[in-house]
Design a protein around this motif. Sequence first.
Motif, mmCIF file in Angstrom:
data_model
loop_
_atom_site.group_PDB
_atom_site.id
_atom_site.type_symbol
_atom_site.label_atom_id
_atom_site.label_comp_id
_atom_site.label_asym_id
_atom_site.label_seq_id
_atom_site.Cartn_x
_atom_site.Cartn_y
_atom_site.Cartn_z
ATOM 1 N N VAL A 138 -130.038 94.390 51.588
ATOM 2 C CA VAL A 138 -131.100 93.900 50.697
ATOM 3 C C VAL A 138 -130.508 92.194 51.878
ATOM 4 O O VAL A 138 -129.714 91.799 52.604
ATOM 5 N N PRO A 139 -131.898 90.854 51.308
ATOM 6 C CA PRO A 139 -131.517 89.516 51.371
ATOM 7 C C PRO A 139 -129.862 89.404 51.714
ATOM 8 O O PRO A 139 -129.333 89.536 50.409
ATOM 9 N N ALA A 140 -130.050 88.405 52.639
ATOM 10 C CA ALA A 140 -129.114 87.751 52.595
ATOM 11 C C ALA A 140 -128.320 86.657 51.216
ATOM 12 O O ALA A 140 -127.030 87.269 50.286
ATOM 13 N N ASP A 141 -129.347 86.474 50.785
ATOM 14 C CA ASP A 141 -129.482 85.619 49.382
ATOM 15 C C ASP A 141 -129.292 86.317 48.351
ATOM 16 O O ASP A 141 -128.853 86.197 47.367
ATOM 17 N N ASN A 142 -129.606 87.134 48.174
ATOM 18 C CA ASN A 142 -129.060 88.682 47.107
ATOM 19 C C ASN A 142 -127.849 89.442 47.465
ATOM 20 O O ASN A 142 -127.615 90.505 46.728
ATOM 21 N N THR A 143 -127.072 89.166 48.262
ATOM 22 C CA THR A 143 -126.451 89.925 48.452
ATOM 23 C C THR A 143 -125.058 89.687 47.243
ATOM 24 O O THR A 143 -124.754 91.302 46.916
ATOM 25 N N ILE A 144 -124.679 88.659 46.557
ATOM 26 C CA ILE A 144 -123.811 89.193 45.734
ATOM 27 C C ILE A 144 -124.420 89.768 44.391
ATOM 28 O O ILE A 144 -123.532 90.705 43.523
ATOM 29 N N GLU A 145 -125.955 89.416 43.754
ATOM 30 C CA GLU A 145 -125.998 90.227 42.502
ATOM 31 C C GLU A 145 -126.262 91.421 43.185
ATOM 32 O O GLU A 145 -125.952 92.457 42.023
ATOM 33 N N ALA A 146 -126.770 92.291 44.318
ATOM 34 C CA ALA A 146 -126.894 93.252 44.528
ATOM 35 C C ALA A 146 -125.414 94.341 44.573
ATOM 36 O O ALA A 146 -125.399 94.992 43.454
#
Length: 68
Positions: A49-57
Motif C-alpha cells: 500500500v502507499p506509505a501514507d496508508n500503512t498504519i491504517e491498512a
Amino acid sequence: MNNWQKVYTSLIGHQAEIVKGVLETHGIPAVVMNRKDSSYHFGHFEVLVPADNTIEALKIISDEINFK
C-alpha cells in the motif's frame, strides 16, 4: 513503487488477493506482488500500500481478516 510499503505476506495467492480487496473497499489502494519463483515454486505474495496508508491498512488487516 518506491513509496509503497508491505503490509501483508502469504504463501497463498488468493489470501493476498482477499486482503487487497478488503483494503480497497476501505479506500486504500493496494497491489499484490508475486514473489514466487516460477521454476522452483518457492517464495510468497506481498500486499503493498502507499506509505501514507500503512498504519491504517495494518489496523484493518488485524481487525477484519483472519484466515485461521
